[in-house]
Structures are given as C-alpha cells and as structure tokens.
Design a protein around this motif. Sequence first.
Motif, PDB file in Angstrom:
ATOM      1  N   ALA A   1      45.715  98.089  33.415  1.00 15.34           N
ATOM      2  CA  ALA A   1      45.514  98.589  32.054  1.00 15.34           C
ATOM      3  C   ALA A   1      46.429  97.931  31.036  1.00 15.34           C
ATOM      4  O   ALA A   1      46.040  97.760  29.870  1.00 15.34           O
ATOM      5  CB  ALA A   1      45.724 100.102  32.033  1.00 15.34           C
ATOM      6  N   HIS A   2      47.632  97.522  31.442  1.00 16.53           N
ATOM      7  CA  HIS A   2      48.625  97.087  30.468  1.00 16.53           C
ATOM      8  C   HIS A   2      49.185  95.690  30.696  1.00 16.53           C
ATOM      9  O   HIS A   2      49.894  95.164  29.827  1.00 16.53           O
ATOM     10  CB  HIS A   2      49.784  98.081  30.431  1.00 16.53           C
ATOM     11  CG  HIS A   2      49.371  99.451  30.009  1.00 16.53           C
ATOM     12  ND1 HIS A   2      49.205  99.813  28.687  1.00 16.53           N
ATOM     13  CD2 HIS A   2      49.056 100.549  30.730  1.00 16.53           C
ATOM     14  CE1 HIS A   2      48.831 101.069  28.611  1.00 16.53           C
ATOM     15  NE2 HIS A   2      48.723 101.543  29.838  1.00 16.53           N
ATOM     16  N   TYR A   3      48.894  95.083  31.833  1.00 11.67           N
ATOM     17  CA  TYR A   3      49.422  93.754  32.127  1.00 11.67           C
ATOM     18  C   TYR A   3      48.340  92.749  32.497  1.00 11.67           C
ATOM     19  O   TYR A   3      48.640  91.577  32.709  1.00 11.67           O
ATOM     20  CB  TYR A   3      50.468  93.840  33.249  1.00 11.67           C
ATOM     21  CG  TYR A   3      51.689  94.612  32.841  1.00 11.67           C
ATOM     22  CD1 TYR A   3      52.790  93.973  32.293  1.00 11.67           C
ATOM     23  CD2 TYR A   3      51.743  96.002  32.972  1.00 11.67           C
ATOM     24  CE1 TYR A   3      53.908  94.681  31.894  1.00 11.67           C
ATOM     25  CE2 TYR A   3      52.855  96.719  32.574  1.00 11.67           C
ATOM     26  CZ  TYR A   3      53.937  96.054  32.035  1.00 11.67           C
ATOM     27  OH  TYR A   3      55.042  96.763  31.622  1.00 11.67           O
ATOM     28  N   GLY A   4      47.101  93.206  32.570  1.00  9.46           N
ATOM     29  CA  GLY A   4      45.992  92.299  32.825  1.00  9.46           C
ATOM     30  C   GLY A   4      45.350  91.850  31.516  1.00  9.46           C
ATOM     31  O   GLY A   4      45.897  92.034  30.428  1.00  9.46           O
ATOM     32  N   LEU A   5      44.158  91.262  31.626  1.00  6.26           N
ATOM     33  CA  LEU A   5      43.419  90.852  30.433  1.00  6.26           C
ATOM     34  C   LEU A   5      42.756  92.068  29.794  1.00  6.26           C
ATOM     35  O   LEU A   5      42.313  92.973  30.491  1.00  6.26           O
ATOM     36  CB  LEU A   5      42.354  89.824  30.804  1.00  6.26           C
ATOM     37  CG  LEU A   5      42.872  88.456  31.255  1.00  6.26           C
ATOM     38  CD1 LEU A   5      41.724  87.627  31.817  1.00  6.26           C
ATOM     39  CD2 LEU A   5      43.538  87.725  30.101  1.00  6.26           C
ATOM     40  N   PRO A   6      42.678  92.092  28.462  1.00  2.00           N
ATOM     41  CA  PRO A   6      42.009  93.229  27.807  1.00  2.00           C
ATOM     42  C   PRO A   6      40.513  93.205  28.070  1.00  2.00           C
ATOM     43  O   PRO A   6      39.925  92.146  28.322  1.00  2.00           O
ATOM     44  CB  PRO A   6      42.321  93.005  26.321  1.00  2.00           C
ATOM     45  CG  PRO A   6      42.528  91.529  26.203  1.00  2.00           C
ATOM     46  CD  PRO A   6      43.165  91.093  27.491  1.00  2.00           C
ATOM     47  N   ALA A   7      39.902  94.366  28.022  1.00  2.00           N
ATOM     48  CA  ALA A   7      38.462  94.456  28.247  1.00  2.00           C
ATOM     49  C   ALA A   7      37.731  93.690  27.155  1.00  2.00           C
ATOM     50  O   ALA A   7      38.149  93.680  25.999  1.00  2.00           O
ATOM     51  CB  ALA A   7      38.033  95.918  28.258  1.00  2.00           C
TER      52      ALA A   7
ATOM     53  N   ALA B   1      49.921  97.318  25.075  1.00  2.00           N
ATOM     54  CA  ALA B   1      49.108  96.333  25.796  1.00  2.00           C
ATOM     55  C   ALA B   1      48.541  95.346  24.794  1.00  2.00           C
ATOM     56  O   ALA B   1      48.331  95.679  23.618  1.00  2.00           O
ATOM     57  CB  ALA B   1      47.978  97.020  26.566  1.00  2.00           C
ATOM     58  N   ILE B   2      48.310  94.135  25.249  1.00  2.20           N
ATOM     59  CA  ILE B   2      47.725  93.115  24.391  1.00  2.20           C
ATOM     60  C   ILE B   2      46.299  93.521  24.006  1.00  2.20           C
ATOM     61  O   ILE B   2      45.592  94.171  24.786  1.00  2.20           O
ATOM     62  CB  ILE B   2      47.717  91.744  25.110  1.00  2.20           C
ATOM     63  CG1 ILE B   2      47.421  90.612  24.129  1.00  2.20           C
ATOM     64  CG2 ILE B   2      46.749  91.742  26.277  1.00  2.20           C
ATOM     65  CD1 ILE B   2      47.623  89.228  24.729  1.00  2.20           C
ATOM     66  N   THR B   3      45.888  93.183  22.810  1.00  5.48           N
ATOM     67  CA  THR B   3      44.517  93.446  22.360  1.00  5.48           C
ATOM     68  C   THR B   3      43.686  92.172  22.497  1.00  5.48           C
ATOM     69  O   THR B   3      44.217  91.067  22.655  1.00  5.48           O
ATOM     70  CB  THR B   3      44.500  93.894  20.901  1.00  5.48           C
ATOM     71  OG1 THR B   3      45.019  92.827  20.076  1.00  5.48           O
ATOM     72  CG2 THR B   3      45.340  95.158  20.695  1.00  5.48           C
ATOM     73  N   ARG B   4      42.376  92.337  22.380  1.00 10.41           N
ATOM     74  CA  ARG B   4      41.477  91.190  22.417  1.00 10.41           C
ATOM     75  C   ARG B   4      41.796  90.208  21.291  1.00 10.41           C
ATOM     76  O   ARG B   4      41.823  88.989  21.497  1.00 10.41           O
ATOM     77  CB  ARG B   4      40.032  91.690  22.319  1.00 10.41           C
ATOM     78  CG  ARG B   4      38.977  90.639  22.006  1.00 10.41           C
ATOM     79  CD  ARG B   4      38.942  89.471  22.953  1.00 10.41           C
ATOM     80  NE  ARG B   4      38.797  89.847  24.339  1.00 10.41           N
ATOM     81  CZ  ARG B   4      38.750  88.968  25.347  1.00 10.41           C
ATOM     82  NH1 ARG B   4      38.864  87.678  25.100  1.00 10.41           N
ATOM     83  NH2 ARG B   4      38.616  89.385  26.589  1.00 10.41           N
ATOM     84  N   ALA B   5      42.088  90.734  20.097  1.00 12.14           N
ATOM     85  CA  ALA B   5      42.390  89.854  18.968  1.00 12.14           C
ATOM     86  C   ALA B   5      43.660  89.046  19.218  1.00 12.14           C
ATOM     87  O   ALA B   5      43.737  87.849  18.885  1.00 12.14           O
ATOM     88  CB  ALA B   5      42.530  90.675  17.687  1.00 12.14           C
ATOM     89  N   GLU B   6      44.679  89.667  19.829  1.00  9.01           N
ATOM     90  CA  GLU B   6      45.918  88.947  20.118  1.00  9.01           C
ATOM     91  C   GLU B   6      45.714  87.896  21.204  1.00  9.01           C
ATOM     92  O   GLU B   6      46.282  86.789  21.135  1.00  9.01           O
ATOM     93  CB  GLU B   6      47.005  89.936  20.538  1.00  9.01           C
ATOM     94  CG  GLU B   6      47.519  90.800  19.400  1.00  9.01           C
ATOM     95  CD  GLU B   6      48.461  91.868  19.903  1.00  9.01           C
ATOM     96  OE1 GLU B   6      49.661  91.767  19.614  1.00  9.01           O
ATOM     97  OE2 GLU B   6      47.989  92.799  20.599  1.00  9.01           O
TER      98      GLU B   6
END
Length: 532
Positions: free
Chosen positions: A526-532, A311-316
């Motif tokens: 969890a894996h395709y939306g925006l990260p928390a 999943a994408i991270t906040r930093a990415e």
Amino acid sequence: MSAALRAHWQNGWHRGWQNTLPALLAREWDLLIIGGGITGAGILLEASRRGLKALLVEQRDFAWGTSSRSSKLVHGGLRYLKEGRFALTRESVHERDALLAAAPGLVEPQSFAFGDYVGRKPGRKTFLLGLAIYDLMAGKRERHYVGEGEFAMMTPNAARAGLQGGMLYTDAKTDDARLVLRVLQEAQAHGGVAINYMAARSLLRGGSTVNGALLQGGRDGATHEVRARVVVNATGAWADELRGHAGAAPRLRPLRGSHLVLPAWRLPLAQAVSLMHPADGRPVFAFPWEGITLVGTTDVDHGDGLASEAAITRAELDYLMAALHAQFPQLALRESDVIATYAGVRPVIDSGAGDPSKASRDHAVWLEDGLLTVTGGKLTTFRVIALDALRHAMPSLAGWRDDLAPCPVFAPSPALVAPLRAAAARRLRGRYGAHAQALIDAAHPGELDTIPGTESLWAELRWAARTEAVQHLEDLLLRRTRLGLQLRGGGVRHMARIRAICQNELEWDDPRWNASEAAYLALWQAHYGLPA
C-alpha cells in the motif's frame, strides 16, 4: 535511576527491557521528549551528555516518520544560496563536514554532476559562483567544471542533445534511519532512555503550565503519568497536533516528498546526477545508495492527513519518471523497473509562500504554556537544532547551566576484529559504533555474508532483532535494515531466511510471526509499491 537500571539501558534494548518501563516511567525527569525522529534523538543525546535526566517516547517506531523517508542526503543546502540564505548554508556545510568526520561508513561523501545544456537554467556562471561560495564556506577548493567529452564519460547514460559540459560538486549521503539509531545509541551510553510505541495521549499541567504527559503503550496498553520539568514536542510534521493540546493554533505546512528506487543495473551511476525538471525547473536527483539507485524528490502539499503513512501518488510517479526520461533517454526506463517507492512528510513552517518549494526550511522553537515545540529544519543540522532547543529550555531547568558548545557528534568507534572487507568493516563501525564488534561476535556461520542486492549483512538482522527494540516486522525491514526498499516486493523472496535468523531472537511464536509478516507485506504493497 539505579546503577543496575542505568547499566541495563546503556547497553541498548536487550531482552527484558520492557519489564523496566514501570520503574522508569514513575521517575520525574528533567526532559520528556515526545518524538523519536532525528530531532528528538538529537535533543536526547545533547541533554543526556550534559547531565540531564532525559526520556524520549515515540508513538510509533524510531524514525518512523520523516526521518526514515528523507532523500538520504546530508547536504549544505546549495540551493539556499540562490535565495540569499548564506547563514543557513554555512551552518549546514559545517554540520555536514562534522558528520563526515565523525561517522565514516554511515555518512559518506557523494559527488554530484549537473549537466550544462544549451538554454537550461541555472546558467554556468550562476552555478559556478554558487559552488565557489560553497567551497569558501567549507574551507576547500575543488574543480567544478568539465567539458562535454569528460562529462559524457562521467555520466555515460545522460542526454547528449545540447550538452556543453557540466558542473561537479561534493555533498554527502547517509542511511537516515540508521543515523537516528546511532544517535539514540550514543544517548543511551550517556544515560538517556528511548522508548518506542509509547504515545502521548494528553498533556499534564501544574496550574497553567505543561509539566508532563499521559503516556500509553507497551505490551499491555497501560497508561502512565510522567512528569518532567520541561516537555519537548519534537514530533515534526505532527507537532501541531500536540500543540493543539496546549491550545495553540496550527503553524505548519506539511509537504510531501516522494522517491523511486531502481536497481543499480537498470540505472547505473558512478555518482549522483542532478537536474532541473523539464516541466517546472525543480531540482531532481538520482544517485547510488546502499546497492540501489535512488531518485527524488517531489515537493507537494500533503492533504491526506497524518494518521496513516504517506505514499507516492500517480501524479508524483509520472513526474519523476518524466525527469528520468528527459535525463536518461537511451535507457527507456519503465514503471516496471521500479523496485520500491516511499514518501515522507516534511515539517515545514507555513510562511504563506504559494510555491511549496519556496517555503522556509529553517527550524523553529516555540514555548507555549510550558510546551517547548521544536520543528522544521533539516536532517543535516540536527545537532544545531538540539542545542537551540536546550538553550530555550535552560530557564526552566533551575540549577542546570551549560555553555552548549558543540561536542563531538559521536564517540570514536573502536577497531574491529573480523574477517571482513575494509568497506564492510567501515560500514559496520559507522552504523553501530561501539556495538559493531558485538554484532560481529553474535553472527552465526554465513551471516557475515552480504544479502544479495544490498550492502547489508545477514548478521545485521540478528543484531537488530536481539537488541534494537523491534516490535513489528516493519521495524526490522524498513528501518533497522532497509531491505524493504532495496529488494523487490519488500524482500518477500528472502522471508524464510529472515524468519530463521530472527524469530527466536524476537521470541515470537508462529502466530505472532505470521501476523506480523502479513501486516508488513500489506503495508509494503500500500505504501512502498507502485500506486494503483
């Protein structure tokens, strides 16, 4: 394989296909291919069309891993010229052009624009030299530079400060998951067998040599000992895990690439825009894809393990948004504009390079105690990788010889009889090949209409549910179709109609549908939306 069983599998995964598994798995195979991404699919096709008895198994769904989470580009590797890797670029350009010729509607040309800004690298001369070499390798000649005014008209929302003009070139794009399914379909037509949700739990040996695997899967979780003359490890980023069963040391460096999906109206592009990130000079792109705009990619070490989805991270997310703000400042894009995200893990050979972007993208083939591992490489060159794997397997396949000359990638697709726009007919022929007419014939009234916000037809959902081995709702919405990426919330607003079309085709009762829908929506969040 009996004639009846062979005929059943040549027509795809029609109803009752799972009932044939015990008889199939009891056979002895020439090749057992573990891994259902583009590498495994390519090997299955090339082996089957050359007369080998080949079985592919995938522990999750076909294209579940990297092959549904790529940048969707079929490209010649322009950036590899900078590293002096001319052979890799030449090979990639040739394979790109072969796919464009073989699968129009699935693999399509994509024009790219790269702004020439004061003080930005690479400079105009360096870039144009690379494009001239690119042209030479492809055997064509294109116009590659335009002045400031023309470039501004071609990219109306791009930054203007310091703009001197721009470079233009052409590569290609695809629907990566549908490419895998098309390759598997072609393999089945030649007698190949592909089974999803069938995991290799351990390797079997004859003396010290790997000669099969203990498989587990299916509806009942039964185990099967499957023997083969050659076992191929085509599990991509997961290859070290299976190699560990053969006592081999790790050799891969998993790298994550993350992407953003935006509505086409929010980031409208007539062509792809490529840029160097203002923070570190890495290439980033935005391009029109399947009715939306795709933005990518990052290139970071993936340290989260491979047991669950990336999943994408906040930093990415922040990194990609910074690139968009720099290239398209007047659009004032925000996180709330993002429809979906996705991240994939690349199987990169660990060369010890400190910078992940400098790690080798070449493929590798290793034979260890009879286990043939094929990993690394690019989506574009899957045919080259498959033929190289068979070249290494040939000494273990007594009595089988082949010159391994490249065959046409796909069989020609027949013309369609349907009240469809030319673009829609081209799209179906590219994605479904010989099955395209049957898909159209199976459509109910109104199902040849386009799903709003996408380029997909409602009929594609029915066909996938009926014939494409869908076992979970995520298979249908993230890989057989791409509605989970194209529609906000993973397509939740269309779920009632999706259910009306697909539930009976899947033969799911209400509890099973409800459970699969809940699992899909939780996975998407969890894996395709925006990260928390």
